[in-house]
Design a protein around this motif. Sequence first.
Motif, PDB file in Angstrom:
ATOM      1  N   UNK A 110       0.826  -1.205   0.000  1.00  5.21           N
ATOM      2  CA  UNK A 110       0.000   0.000   0.000  1.00  5.21           C
ATOM      3  C   UNK A 110       0.862   1.257   0.000  1.00  5.21           C
ATOM      4  N   UNK A 111       1.858   1.266   0.862  1.00  7.34           N
ATOM      5  CA  UNK A 111       2.666   2.459   1.056  1.00  7.34           C
ATOM      6  C   UNK A 111       3.378   2.941  -0.194  1.00  7.34           C
ATOM      7  N   UNK A 146      -4.920  -1.785  -5.545  1.00  8.81           N
ATOM      8  CA  UNK A 146      -5.321  -1.115  -6.786  1.00  8.81           C
ATOM      9  C   UNK A 146      -5.966   0.253  -6.553  1.00  8.81           C
ATOM     10  N   UNK A 147      -6.694   0.407  -5.432  1.00 14.83           N
ATOM     11  CA  UNK A 147      -7.286   1.702  -5.112  1.00 14.83           C
ATOM     12  C   UNK A 147      -6.211   2.684  -4.677  1.00 14.83           C
ATOM     13  N   UNK A 163      -7.569   6.379  -5.004  1.00 19.07           N
ATOM     14  CA  UNK A 163      -8.992   6.331  -4.697  1.00 19.07           C
ATOM     15  C   UNK A 163      -9.268   5.877  -3.264  1.00 19.07           C
ATOM     16  N   UNK A 164      -8.311   6.006  -2.385  1.00 16.80           N
ATOM     17  CA  UNK A 164      -8.478   5.583  -1.008  1.00 16.80           C
ATOM     18  C   UNK A 164      -9.450   6.499  -0.256  1.00 16.80           C
ATOM     19  N   UNK A 165     -10.054   5.961   0.796  1.00 21.38           N
ATOM     20  CA  UNK A 165     -10.793   6.774   1.761  1.00 21.38           C
ATOM     21  C   UNK A 165      -9.850   7.018   2.939  1.00 21.38           C
ATOM     22  N   UNK A 192      -3.736  11.502  -2.719  1.00 22.23           N
ATOM     23  CA  UNK A 192      -3.597  10.106  -2.346  1.00 22.23           C
ATOM     24  C   UNK A 192      -4.930   9.379  -2.230  1.00 22.23           C
ATOM     25  N   UNK A 193      -6.004  10.131  -1.998  1.00 17.01           N
ATOM     26  CA  UNK A 193      -7.304   9.505  -1.788  1.00 17.01           C
ATOM     27  C   UNK A 193      -8.421  10.297  -2.430  1.00 17.01           C
TER      28      UNK A 193
END
Length: 348
Positions: free
Chosen positions: A31-32, A156-157, A162-164, A185-186
């Motif tokens: 993720x990072x 993938x998000x 597209x992160x929350x 980033x989100x």
Amino acid sequence: MSQATNTIPFSRPTTPTPPGLQIGFVGLGSMGYFMARNLAKGRPADAAPLLVYNRTASKAERLVQEVGAGSAKMAVSLEQLVNACDVVVTNLANDVVVELYYGEFAKALKAAPPTKPKIFVEASTVYPTVISTIHKVITSFPNCHLVGSPVFGRPPMADAAKLIVVLSGDYHSRKQIAHLLVPAMGRKAMDLGDDVTKAHTLKLIGNSMILGMMELVGEVFTLGQKSGVGQKPVLDLIKDLMPAPPLVKYAEIMASDSFDGSDGFSMDGGIKDANHMRRLANDLNAPAPMIDIAHQHMLTTRALHGAQKAAGMSKYDVVDWSALIAGSRAAAGLDPFDSGDYRVELEN
């Protein structure tokens, strides 16, 4: 109403971001890496190149090569990164590593107390008491603040920004961080208030929703296979009745036996999070039987996968946490990782 107003629950800070803002990022895992890369590309126009640190230096080198030296640079040590940065974002593997790294941050801060504001942003999935502990450590130094900021979304998000992003802690700090992380980033920021532990508490509650959903999907797919109805009609029904993107995504992974965890969320990580969820339920006297069952199936899946690896028969080196369906399948007398003729072939 503008998109920014819809996705960030804060107005723009009245004090503009200072020119040359130095942001640092620690932890370039599955993720990072994407989070740091997108932050390097989407940081304020007048900010300095993102300073990155990872225990395995090759990942930091890869990121710098991908975005260019004008967008990111490698830190040679945690001490250098902490001393140089106005904002430090961490995304680490587990509670032990988080406490270890923040202990190193404290050593650096003690050796060189900051003379201007410095915000630490903790984005890992850890138990809320860990956040309390490191909050006390960080805020014991002058001008230092901690914002809890875990995220929701698979790699993938993260890749697609597209992160929350969930935030809690000092108001002015989380307001600044919200505008720093979204939309770089989100896609959305959620505000959980001044109690720095609340964002990570919501993270565990949200992960409980996802894990419970996966357990249910695994059970109904197993019923579909055992009954002869098959997995495809069950998957179609899920898409028609409950078309939530995370639910559909995990259902597709299960129905197609696509359990490669190297680009997803590993079973070990899932079990770690499930243990946190069960601890939270225990600490609050709030029974969560679905999570207990899912945890049992995850342990069964890890054992089955380990046995296959030892025998040289495993298709994957690491399995995704959605492979917990293997527990339901095995209990029903089915092959845990191969649904055979009932496997759904997905369209690209």
